[in-house]
Motif scaffolding. Sequence first.
Motif, mmCIF file in Angstrom:
data_model
loop_
_atom_site.group_PDB
_atom_site.id
_atom_site.type_symbol
_atom_site.label_atom_id
_atom_site.label_comp_id
_atom_site.label_asym_id
_atom_site.label_seq_id
_atom_site.Cartn_x
_atom_site.Cartn_y
_atom_site.Cartn_z
ATOM 1 N N ALA A 99 0.851 -1.196 0.000
ATOM 2 C CA ALA A 99 0.000 0.000 0.000
ATOM 3 C C ALA A 99 0.880 1.237 0.000
ATOM 4 O O ALA A 99 2.029 1.199 0.451
ATOM 5 N N ILE A 100 0.331 2.305 -0.524
ATOM 6 C CA ILE A 100 1.006 3.602 -0.479
ATOM 7 C C ILE A 100 0.180 4.503 0.424
ATOM 8 O O ILE A 100 -1.027 4.646 0.223
ATOM 9 N N ARG A 101 0.825 5.064 1.457
ATOM 10 C CA ARG A 101 0.099 5.895 2.415
ATOM 11 C C ARG A 101 0.279 7.368 2.068
ATOM 12 O O ARG A 101 1.357 7.799 1.670
ATOM 13 N N SER A 102 -0.796 8.115 2.229
ATOM 14 C CA SER A 102 -0.708 9.544 1.953
ATOM 15 C C SER A 102 -1.492 10.313 3.002
ATOM 16 O O SER A 102 -2.377 9.776 3.680
ATOM 17 N N GLN A 103 -1.113 11.592 3.140
ATOM 18 C CA GLN A 103 -1.851 12.476 4.035
ATOM 19 C C GLN A 103 -2.294 13.663 3.197
ATOM 20 O O GLN A 103 -1.451 14.392 2.671
ATOM 21 N N GLY A 104 -3.573 13.827 3.059
ATOM 22 C CA GLY A 104 -4.062 14.829 2.125
ATOM 23 C C GLY A 104 -3.634 14.438 0.728
ATOM 24 O O GLY A 104 -3.854 13.308 0.308
ATOM 25 N N THR A 133 5.747 -5.725 3.011
ATOM 26 C CA THR A 133 5.749 -7.014 3.699
ATOM 27 C C THR A 133 6.805 -7.041 4.802
ATOM 28 O O THR A 133 6.847 -7.968 5.597
ATOM 29 N N LYS A 134 7.685 -6.028 4.861
ATOM 30 C CA LYS A 134 8.646 -5.895 5.960
ATOM 31 C C LYS A 134 8.281 -4.714 6.852
ATOM 32 O O LYS A 134 9.148 -4.114 7.484
ATOM 33 N N GLY A 135 7.006 -4.358 6.887
ATOM 34 C CA GLY A 135 6.554 -3.293 7.773
ATOM 35 C C GLY A 135 6.371 -1.974 7.061
ATOM 36 O O GLY A 135 6.535 -1.862 5.851
ATOM 37 N N SER A 136 6.031 -0.982 7.862
ATOM 38 C CA SER A 136 5.692 0.327 7.341
ATOM 39 C C SER A 136 6.963 1.193 7.281
ATOM 40 O O SER A 136 7.758 1.190 8.214
ATOM 41 N N ILE A 137 7.158 1.896 6.168
ATOM 42 C CA ILE A 137 8.333 2.754 6.011
ATOM 43 C C ILE A 137 7.864 4.132 5.546
ATOM 44 O O ILE A 137 7.079 4.230 4.603
ATOM 45 N N ASP A 138 8.350 5.183 6.233
ATOM 46 C CA ASP A 138 7.973 6.542 5.858
ATOM 47 C C ASP A 138 8.975 7.122 4.868
ATOM 48 O O ASP A 138 10.131 6.712 4.820
ATOM 49 N N CYS A 139 8.501 8.093 4.107
ATOM 50 C CA CYS A 139 9.409 8.782 3.187
ATOM 51 C C CYS A 139 8.865 10.158 2.858
ATOM 52 O O CYS A 139 7.679 10.422 3.033
ATOM 53 N N ASP A 140 9.762 11.039 2.401
ATOM 54 C CA ASP A 140 9.332 12.354 1.918
ATOM 55 C C ASP A 140 8.962 12.292 0.445
ATOM 56 O O ASP A 140 8.043 12.959 -0.006
ATOM 57 N N LYS A 141 9.760 11.511 -0.297
ATOM 58 C CA LYS A 141 9.502 11.386 -1.740
ATOM 59 C C LYS A 141 9.507 9.914 -2.109
ATOM 60 O O LYS A 141 10.265 9.127 -1.555
ATOM 61 N N LEU A 142 8.660 9.598 -3.075
ATOM 62 C CA LEU A 142 8.507 8.212 -3.498
ATOM 63 C C LEU A 142 8.668 8.138 -5.016
ATOM 64 O O LEU A 142 8.046 8.907 -5.751
ATOM 65 N N GLY A 143 9.505 7.233 -5.464
ATOM 66 C CA GLY A 143 9.664 7.020 -6.898
ATOM 67 C C GLY A 143 9.160 5.640 -7.264
ATOM 68 O O GLY A 143 9.601 4.642 -6.697
ATOM 69 N N VAL A 178 9.172 2.886 -9.904
ATOM 70 C CA VAL A 178 9.954 2.500 -11.086
ATOM 71 C C VAL A 178 9.799 0.990 -11.263
ATOM 72 O O VAL A 178 10.719 0.222 -11.013
ATOM 73 N N VAL A 179 8.600 0.568 -11.651
ATOM 74 C CA VAL A 179 8.281 -0.856 -11.585
ATOM 75 C C VAL A 179 7.823 -1.452 -12.920
ATOM 76 O O VAL A 179 7.228 -2.526 -12.935
ATOM 77 N N ALA A 180 8.116 -0.784 -14.011
ATOM 78 C CA ALA A 180 7.821 -1.309 -15.350
ATOM 79 C C ALA A 180 6.401 -1.890 -15.441
ATOM 80 O O ALA A 180 5.430 -1.168 -15.242
ATOM 81 N N GLY A 181 6.304 -3.181 -15.694
ATOM 82 C CA GLY A 181 5.011 -3.798 -15.969
ATOM 83 C C GLY A 181 3.988 -3.665 -14.859
ATOM 84 O O GLY A 181 2.786 -3.778 -15.093
ATOM 85 N N ASN A 182 4.444 -3.438 -13.622
ATOM 86 C CA ASN A 182 3.506 -3.318 -12.511
ATOM 87 C C ASN A 182 3.164 -1.865 -12.180
ATOM 88 O O ASN A 182 2.586 -1.600 -11.122
ATOM 89 N N SER A 183 3.502 -0.936 -13.067
ATOM 90 C CA SER A 183 3.216 0.483 -12.820
ATOM 91 C C SER A 183 1.754 0.719 -12.518
ATOM 92 O O SER A 183 1.403 1.504 -11.628
ATOM 93 N N GLY A 184 0.881 0.026 -13.269
ATOM 94 C CA GLY A 184 -0.552 0.200 -13.083
ATOM 95 C C GLY A 184 -1.002 -0.225 -11.693
ATOM 96 O O GLY A 184 -1.864 0.408 -11.077
ATOM 97 N N VAL A 185 -0.387 -1.301 -11.178
ATOM 98 C CA VAL A 185 -0.745 -1.817 -9.855
ATOM 99 C C VAL A 185 -0.347 -0.804 -8.771
ATOM 100 O O VAL A 185 -1.114 -0.500 -7.864
ATOM 101 N N LEU A 186 0.864 -0.242 -8.904
ATOM 102 C CA LEU A 186 1.334 0.743 -7.923
ATOM 103 C C LEU A 186 0.546 2.053 -8.039
ATOM 104 O O LEU A 186 0.222 2.681 -7.027
ATOM 105 N N ALA A 187 0.224 2.456 -9.263
ATOM 106 C CA ALA A 187 -0.551 3.684 -9.451
ATOM 107 C C ALA A 187 -1.923 3.538 -8.811
ATOM 108 O O ALA A 187 -2.443 4.480 -8.203
ATOM 109 N N ASP A 188 -2.473 2.343 -8.910
ATOM 110 C CA ASP A 188 -3.755 2.063 -8.288
ATOM 111 C C ASP A 188 -3.662 2.260 -6.766
ATOM 112 O O ASP A 188 -4.550 2.845 -6.152
ATOM 113 N N MET A 189 -2.546 1.802 -6.175
ATOM 114 C CA MET A 189 -2.339 1.993 -4.730
ATOM 115 C C MET A 189 -2.227 3.482 -4.390
ATOM 116 O O MET A 189 -2.638 3.924 -3.321
#
Lengths: 414, 108
Positions: A209-214, A223-233, A235-246
Amino acid sequence: MRRYSAFAIAREAARHHQGWERAWRSPEPKKKYDIIIVGAGGHGLATAYYLGKNHGLTNIAVLEKGWLGGGNTGRNTTIIRSNYLQDPSAAIYEKARSLYETLSQDLNYNIMFSPRGVMMLAQTQHEIRGYQRTAYANALQGVATEFIGPQRVKELCPIIEIGGPRYPVLGALWQPRGGTARHDAVAWGYARACSDMGIDIIQQCEVTAIRSQGDKVQGVTTTKGSIDCDKLGIVVAGNSGVLADMAGFRLPLESVARQALVSEPIKPCMDVVVMANTVHGYMSQSDKGEMVIGGGTDGHNNYTQRGSFHHIEETVRALIETFPMISRLKMLRQWGGIVDVTGDRSPILSKTPLEGCFINGGWGTGGFKAIPGSGWAMAELMAKGASPLAAAFGLERFREGRFIDESVAAGVAH
Amino acid sequence: MLILTCPCCGVTGEETEFHAGGQAHLQRSGPGASDEAFEAYLFARENPRGVHFERWRHANGCGKWFHAARCTLTLEVFGTYSAQTTQPPQEVLDAIAKRRPGWTEGGK
């Protein structure tokens, strides 16, 4: 990191090769990073590498659901060229090709770049005109290509049958500085260099999952827990649609399977890469002697990493006419990769509707050759918010009608 | 190899007999729609890793367009149905529910 060198080989030879280090670390994820890159394929690792090298950002994690380089980076036909028609494509692919030339030295890792030359056969009058036009465009763009006649094709690649009854070879677009590289080594070399800069590469860590605030990205759940970040890239080729959906947006992408196959190894018989786009097939010879063959994509959405059998038949049938000597070759292996194809067949390097979230995808069937340039541009985009190389590849081009009509990722050999 | 049954002529054939036509049930945005809506109609696609509703044409057969519900991960076909509809029929949805418990349209 201990550097690889002739001296290192001598040193290790003298002590039974006990001193070789692991090429990269396998750390557990921290709670927070400045930047998370999803996908440790060539493009993701190159993005992380240039973020570190060009922009001094190293508090970065590269997350990979499988093993690094296990997707399309390890599933392509390793061809590198930059003979594109449109200016934005030529710019980013030529940047990539020029970076490939010195990549082994930059990474201190032998990626076996072999600028053996790439020729794209013209087998119809239409293709002659098309490639002559490309050669003129390349001259203006500073990409070294030329249009050559059939006799020169025969000199460069004697095993070609130029007088084929159905599709005779009428000429070719020749890029002498194109070639091939060892695809796994590109991923491994970038990973080793990233790890050396302190960038964490975390394998077996699937983003769920991709978490967002506002409207702003906050982090990812993995699957190794929750990780925070300021920026997210992403870069997943064929699975771009799956990540964009998240991440809550849709992309102008569809994923299809693209296949390649290799023959049994034979003695050296061709030292150039030959692409025959009219008949949908291309071939080169690997250092081991296998003939590496690629062909078309499936017409339907496909995530099987396998592809349809009839495409192999079509590709091989076409190539046998141009290379009669391969007709008795046995094929050893076949594999498929999932490529994400956009509406205009050009890649996407872009900000997204989610603030702090960037996407690099849609490279379709032409991603391997672009890895260093793609990473370079994506790193600049993520660090500075804009990149001249990436500017034309934004998502907004679909709404604004500024397509890069290149067939860069078309469902044909290229 | 992917095997499909054309609901128009009833012939079952391999995928070489058919031509894939992309995502089904796209709603065309009418005059006066926003740029975003028209962009979505033209370019944005579902691209799921799993159940996909799509258009096919029986190109080397009766020539008719039809719809199919298919899994993009396993190539399992849940059913084919007429193109003269704006949503999948209940029996196709039932067939999907039977094979993919918990699946809902849109994947949400």
